[in-house]
Every structure is written in structure tokens, then in C-alpha cells.
Design an enzyme around this catalytic site. Sequence first.
Site, short mmCIF file in Angstrom:
data_model
loop_
_atom_site.label_atom_id
_atom_site.label_comp_id
_atom_site.label_asym_id
_atom_site.label_seq_id
_atom_site.Cartn_x
_atom_site.Cartn_y
_atom_site.Cartn_z
N TYR A 181 31.72 -12.39 25.25
CA TYR A 181 32.11 -13.30 25.95
C TYR A 181 33.94 -13.00 26.27
O TYR A 181 34.36 -12.58 25.33
CB TYR A 181 32.15 -14.59 25.78
CG TYR A 181 32.68 -15.25 24.45
CD1 TYR A 181 33.96 -15.79 24.50
CD2 TYR A 181 32.14 -15.18 23.19
CE1 TYR A 181 34.72 -16.49 23.46
CE2 TYR A 181 32.63 -15.48 22.17
CZ TYR A 181 34.05 -16.47 22.17
OH TYR A 181 34.56 -16.87 21.28
N CYS A 182 34.43 -13.47 27.24
CA CYS A 182 35.88 -13.53 27.53
C CYS A 182 36.12 -14.55 28.55
O CYS A 182 35.43 -15.34 28.77
CB CYS A 182 36.42 -12.07 28.14
SG CYS A 182 35.54 -11.64 29.56
N THR A 183 37.17 -14.60 28.83
CA THR A 183 37.78 -15.80 29.81
C THR A 183 37.07 -15.94 31.13
O THR A 183 36.38 -16.84 31.53
CB THR A 183 39.32 -15.73 30.27
OG1 THR A 183 40.03 -15.69 29.08
CG2 THR A 183 39.66 -16.91 30.89
#
Length: 258
Positions: A181-183
Site C-alpha cells: 500500500y501507499c498513498t
Amino acid sequence: MSIVNISAYKFISLDGLPALRERLRERCEALALKGTILLAPEGINLFLAGSRASIDDFIASLHEDPRFTDIEPKESLSDEVPFGRLRVRLKQEIITMRLPTVRPEGGRAPAVDAPTLQRWLDQGHDDDGREVVLLDTRNDYEVEVGKFPQAVDYRIASFTEFPAAIAADRARYDDKTIVSYCTGGIRCEKAALHMQDLGMPHVYQLEGGILKYLEQTDGTHWRGDCFVFDGRVAVDSALTPAGIPMPAPRAKDKDPDA
């Protein structure tokens, strides 16, 4: 809050980049939009803010290009425009990884949507009974603002450090399901493809990243706020400005592709 902030990206082979840059710049200037648009042979990445009418007008014009008709921006609101200016830049990559073999436009990694991930975390395993390991692909200063507390975090200073970090830690993920996951989804998409290239079989990206998770769920399992690359610094679980002071100078006006 009258200002609409949007973020979106798409991995797609692009040519004619100088002409596309000027067309997008002219459209944004005509609509008084501010923010950053990154263009590269591998696609587009954008962060823009303005009035509802201007944002809707820009998206409508973007969708007129057959290459971008399926772009669906993530939205959040603020009282003020969080960007000081407009930048439309040409880059080698829209998210810098420096691994030419990772080409998301050739086929996406499997994705898991936010409600499904929340359910997996609630039950402690995926639908096949495998343990789920969350993998945070963001930079260290972003993680300090908020994260899934159970996630693996390599404390990297730049996304270019990710391949070496994962290569040194592959055994951790044996027989487990990995959700990167990331922004907003762009980094975790490249990360998931790279892990597949390494022969890791059960790899997913979180569709739409943290922003979509906070939009589509009640935020269970998330702790803190979400760092964003603009003057808001971070948004809270309701996707409104978190009121965090600007941290170290390196985060201010930093390109959102690092």
C-alpha cells in the site's frame, strides 16, 4: 470547504509528451488550477486543486483524450488551495523506481479493494486462509504521520531503495499473502509488480491506496493521518486537512514521485 483536491494516475505508454504538456498546462491555467502534473513515457500522475467547476471542467477535457477516459480521480476538500503554483513536468518515470523491467502498462498486478482488505484484516487471513502481511511502500517521513500499525515498514528515504529492501527480506513473506500500500496506489502498483517478478506468488496492491481505504471504509485498522504532497501536509480519516505543521524542509514542495 470549497476547494476540491484531486489525485490520479495511469500507467499507459505516452508519446508526444511536449505537446501534451503544453495542452494540459494551458487548460489548467485557463481554469486557474494549481498543483503538479507529471508526464513520462510510462504514463501520467497528477495532483491538482481548484473550484468544483474548474476541476469538473478539467476532468471532462482530460476524458476527451482516449488514453485517459478511464481515469477516476480521488477527491478531498479543503478551505484553501494547498499548492503555491502550477507545474507540468516531463520525467523519465511518473514514480521513480529505476527498474526498466517493471512496466505496469503491460499488465497490472492483482488488486484488492478497501472493503475486502478491511474484512481480511478483521478475520486475520485472506479468503484462502493465508496470513496477510501489509507492506508499506512509502518513505520514512510519510510513515511517521500514519500507517497500518501491523505493516512492514522498511524506513526507506526514497522509493528507489525499495527493491534492495524487499530482496533482503523475501523469506518473511513465504506462504503469506502480501498487500502493498501507499498513498494513492502508484507506488504500491510498481512494488507489487516487482515482487511478482521476484517470484512471490500471492501479491496484491491496495486499490486506490490509503486515500481510497479511508474513503470506502470506516478507517478501522488505520492509525494516524495520511501524508500528502501539498500544503495540507496530511489528511485525517475523513480526508480533511489534519492541521499538522509542515515537517522537515525536504517534504515541502517535494515532487510526489520520490
